[in-house]
Design an enzyme around this catalytic site. Sequence first.
Site, PDB file in Angstrom:
ATOM      1  N   LYS A   1      37.732  32.463  50.555  1.00 41.79           N
ATOM      2  CA  LYS A   1      36.886  32.898  51.649  1.00 41.79           C
ATOM      3  C   LYS A   1      35.473  32.345  51.442  1.00 41.79           C
ATOM      4  O   LYS A   1      35.127  32.041  50.291  1.00 41.79           O
ATOM      5  CB  LYS A   1      36.860  34.422  51.748  1.00 41.79           C
ATOM      6  CG  LYS A   1      36.262  35.104  50.505  1.00 41.79           C
ATOM      7  CD  LYS A   1      35.736  36.469  50.797  1.00 41.79           C
ATOM      8  CE  LYS A   1      34.307  36.481  51.168  1.00 41.79           C
ATOM      9  NZ  LYS A   1      33.345  36.396  50.070  1.00 41.79           N
TER      10      LYS A   1
ATOM     11  N   LYS B   1      43.371  43.602  43.564  1.00 42.49           N
ATOM     12  CA  LYS B   1      42.913  44.650  42.639  1.00 42.49           C
ATOM     13  C   LYS B   1      44.005  45.712  42.501  1.00 42.49           C
ATOM     14  O   LYS B   1      44.610  46.113  43.497  1.00 42.49           O
ATOM     15  CB  LYS B   1      41.606  45.279  43.152  1.00 42.49           C
ATOM     16  CG  LYS B   1      40.412  44.307  43.071  1.00 42.49           C
ATOM     17  CD  LYS B   1      39.126  44.984  43.496  1.00 42.49           C
ATOM     18  CE  LYS B   1      37.986  43.980  43.646  1.00 42.49           C
ATOM     19  NZ  LYS B   1      37.244  43.697  42.429  1.00 42.49           N
TER      20      LYS B   1
ATOM     21  N   HIS C   1      36.621  41.714  52.808  1.00 37.78           N
ATOM     22  CA  HIS C   1      37.003  42.755  51.845  1.00 37.78           C
ATOM     23  C   HIS C   1      37.047  44.160  52.476  1.00 37.78           C
ATOM     24  O   HIS C   1      38.013  44.896  52.309  1.00 37.78           O
ATOM     25  CB  HIS C   1      36.039  42.795  50.661  1.00 37.78           C
ATOM     26  CG  HIS C   1      35.902  41.492  49.944  1.00 37.78           C
ATOM     27  ND1 HIS C   1      36.940  40.609  49.768  1.00 37.78           N
ATOM     28  CD2 HIS C   1      34.838  40.900  49.330  1.00 37.78           C
ATOM     29  CE1 HIS C   1      36.527  39.553  49.097  1.00 37.78           C
ATOM     30  NE2 HIS C   1      35.253  39.707  48.814  1.00 37.78           N
TER      31      HIS C   1
ATOM     32  N   ASP D   1      34.972  11.676  44.294  1.00 37.78           N
ATOM     33  CA  ASP D   1      34.084  11.674  45.450  1.00 37.78           C
ATOM     34  C   ASP D   1      35.001  11.643  46.665  1.00 37.78           C
ATOM     35  O   ASP D   1      35.753  10.676  46.862  1.00 37.78           O
ATOM     36  CB  ASP D   1      33.195  10.422  45.376  1.00 37.78           C
ATOM     37  CG  ASP D   1      32.383  10.225  46.648  1.00 37.78           C
ATOM     38  OD1 ASP D   1      32.555  11.012  47.598  1.00 37.78           O
ATOM     39  OD2 ASP D   1      31.590   9.268  46.683  1.00 37.78           O
TER      40      ASP D   1
ATOM     41  N   GLU E   1      26.955  47.069  45.160  1.00 36.27           N
ATOM     42  CA  GLU E   1      26.787  46.183  44.006  1.00 36.27           C
ATOM     43  C   GLU E   1      25.356  46.279  43.495  1.00 36.27           C
ATOM     44  O   GLU E   1      24.431  46.478  44.298  1.00 36.27           O
ATOM     45  CB  GLU E   1      27.040  44.733  44.418  1.00 36.27           C
ATOM     46  CG  GLU E   1      28.412  44.465  44.961  1.00 36.27           C
ATOM     47  CD  GLU E   1      28.600  42.983  45.248  1.00 36.27           C
ATOM     48  OE1 GLU E   1      29.158  42.289  44.398  1.00 36.27           O
ATOM     49  OE2 GLU E   1      28.161  42.527  46.324  1.00 36.27           O
TER      50      GLU E   1
ATOM     51  N   HIS F   1      40.271  38.470  47.298  1.00 39.16           N
ATOM     52  CA  HIS F   1      40.638  38.954  45.963  1.00 39.16           C
ATOM     53  C   HIS F   1      40.703  40.484  45.903  1.00 39.16           C
ATOM     54  O   HIS F   1      41.302  41.032  44.981  1.00 39.16           O
ATOM     55  CB  HIS F   1      39.726  38.366  44.880  1.00 39.16           C
ATOM     56  CG  HIS F   1      38.355  38.967  44.822  1.00 39.16           C
ATOM     57  ND1 HIS F   1      37.339  38.599  45.641  1.00 39.16           N
ATOM     58  CD2 HIS F   1      37.835  39.920  44.008  1.00 39.16           C
ATOM     59  CE1 HIS F   1      36.250  39.288  45.357  1.00 39.16           C
ATOM     60  NE2 HIS F   1      36.520  40.104  44.353  1.00 39.16           N
TER      61      HIS F   1
ATOM     62  N   ASP G   1      30.050  37.987  54.335  1.00 42.64           N
ATOM     63  CA  ASP G   1      30.443  37.850  52.928  1.00 42.64           C
ATOM     64  C   ASP G   1      31.372  38.983  52.482  1.00 42.64           C
ATOM     65  O   ASP G   1      32.264  38.765  51.664  1.00 42.64           O
ATOM     66  CB  ASP G   1      29.176  37.839  52.058  1.00 42.64           C
ATOM     67  CG  ASP G   1      29.470  37.574  50.588  1.00 42.64           C
ATOM     68  OD1 ASP G   1      30.174  36.583  50.308  1.00 42.64           O
ATOM     69  OD2 ASP G   1      29.011  38.352  49.727  1.00 42.64           O
TER      70      ASP G   1
HETATM   71  C1  BG6 Z   1      32.787  38.014  46.785  1.00 44.55           C
HETATM   72  C2  BG6 Z   1      31.441  37.929  47.465  1.00 44.55           C
HETATM   73  O1  BG6 Z   1      33.811  37.731  47.698  1.00 44.55           O
HETATM   74  O2  BG6 Z   1      32.970  39.324  46.281  1.00 44.55           O
HETATM   75  C3  BG6 Z   1      30.342  38.300  46.498  1.00 44.55           C
HETATM   76  O3  BG6 Z   1      31.250  36.605  47.945  1.00 44.55           O
HETATM   77  C4  BG6 Z   1      30.599  39.645  45.883  1.00 44.55           C
HETATM   78  O4  BG6 Z   1      29.066  38.289  47.150  1.00 44.55           O
HETATM   79  C5  BG6 Z   1      32.009  39.705  45.307  1.00 44.55           C
HETATM   80  O5  BG6 Z   1      29.650  39.865  44.861  1.00 44.55           O
HETATM   81  C6  BG6 Z   1      32.348  41.106  44.860  1.00 44.55           C
HETATM   82  O6  BG6 Z   1      33.567  41.080  44.159  1.00 44.55           O
HETATM   83  P1  BG6 Z   1      33.895  42.198  43.084  1.00 44.55           P
HETATM   84  O7  BG6 Z   1      35.309  41.932  42.704  1.00 44.55           O
HETATM   85  O8  BG6 Z   1      32.927  42.009  41.975  1.00 44.55           O
HETATM   86  O9  BG6 Z   1      33.693  43.491  43.791  1.00 44.55           O
END
Ligand code: BG6
Length: 498
Positions: free
Chosen positions: A156, A190, A248, A97, A224, A186, A243
């Site tokens: 993030k 890739k 990204h 906690d 997506e 991330h 987001d």
């Molecule tokens: C994340 C977002 O950073 O990336 C998500 O918060 C999103 O909303 C995701 O779905 C997408 O990642 P990837 O690698 O599946 O394209």
Amino acid sequence: MEPAPAPNVLPETCDFTVFGGTGDLALRKLLPALYHRDLEGQLPADYRILGVSMTDLDDDAWRSVVRTALATYVDAADLYDGALDRFLARLHHLMLDAENPDDWHRFHALLKDRPHPEDAVRVFYLAVAPKLFGAICRRLDEIGVVDERARVVLEKPIGHDLASAREVNAAVGGVFDEAQIFRIDHYLGKESVQNLLVTRFANAFLEPLWNSRWVDHVQITVSETVGVGGRGEYYDNAGALRDMVQNHLLQLLCLVAMEPPTYVGRETVRDEKLKVLQALKPMSPADVDHDTVRGRYGAGLVDGAPVPSYSDDLGHGGSRTETFVALKTEVQNWRWAGVPFYLRTGKRMDHRASEIVVVFKEPPHSMFPGAEGATAPNRLHILVQPDEGMRLHLTAKEPGPGGYRLRPVSLDLSYAAAFDVRLPDAYERLLMDVIKGNPTLFMRRDEVEAAWTWTEPILQRWATSPDRPKRYAAGTDGPPAAATLLERDGRTWQEPDQ
Ligand code: BG6
């Protein structure tokens, strides 16, 4: 049979702590990534993984949760009993906690409870809400576990807007030096995204064409099929712009648009990306109205199955949050002046595909009078996911006598076919970079703040605009206004090439 370990075993050992150890990110991404690296022999024998969370679990109970997660998220062909047991034995869990000093002392004791604790590099991965970043860092400092080799990893979003991002950066920066702070995006881990740098800068043929003289426009799409699932509370506060676009998509844009650095090094790539962010055309309120489109999914069919609307996913109506964004921007520098960059991303779209498409200009002169068919602008599709690779669209002559018949053809590079290896998940690369102390693929403080500086006028205009996000049915390619954004410039979105 379990593969023989790779020769690149790391000399340094590590105590890798995940705050948010029972959370979705830890179970779905971080632990599977560490398992894979362990399988490849990259984790020294005394490497420990410490899960910290608010859940009352002892080591064995957490191991059992992680075992189930690995069974779900790691390919069955990569699960070996011996490797699993070795990996799970590295795991320890502590219920903490953040307000309770005793719990922090227990955490301190756990870090000290190993032979030669001073030999282990300490990584603190904060897979928790950003509002906790500063407080956790201060506690780590107070209990004396931050030495000059320690590293902190921030997931993030870094903040909610420019002011809160600055606050987070200042709070974390009060404890860790910038070189010890790893802000994860991330997408930079890739394979296909890293390959973009190699394709651009380890080959000579593209560079002369990579500018406003030959490029008509660039499209970046991250579409997506998933909805907001169980993340409604977070997502409704964020929306697609915060987001996905602020991080990204802008990072992808930076890699497409940046100048060649002298070499790929710790700061050189980040220096160049920063210049791109600073060159993005600032949006006035009128530009926001003209050059951005927001959407929100209604009920529909995705992959043939009915899915609920965003409001139903959230459990209430009345939200103004966007689940789709399309926008047009420009990089105002010598190389790119006048070339539109169109970005779009959305949830619950008709397919899952992330692609960058560089559309070249028409040939300057048509020299096949009377030919059947027509020349089409060349397009380079950089396939980020689900398939990773590249496709260059050309015009060719259809074989056979009887004059010229022009037909579109493509040159394909599929990673899977060219390299017969498992493509590692982005987190595998990034987590090892953290341990090695290599920040090249992480966002620097000034980059994050520059990205917010560009994004903020859009957020501000949307917050005061009487317009609401436009509805699109789930399983489609977004609201019709997104198509209009390009059509009014005489262009169309390229269908994903996968
Ligand atoms: C994340 C977002 O950073 O990336 C998500 O918060 C999103 O909303 C995701 O779905 C997408 O990642 P990837 O690698 O599946 O394209």
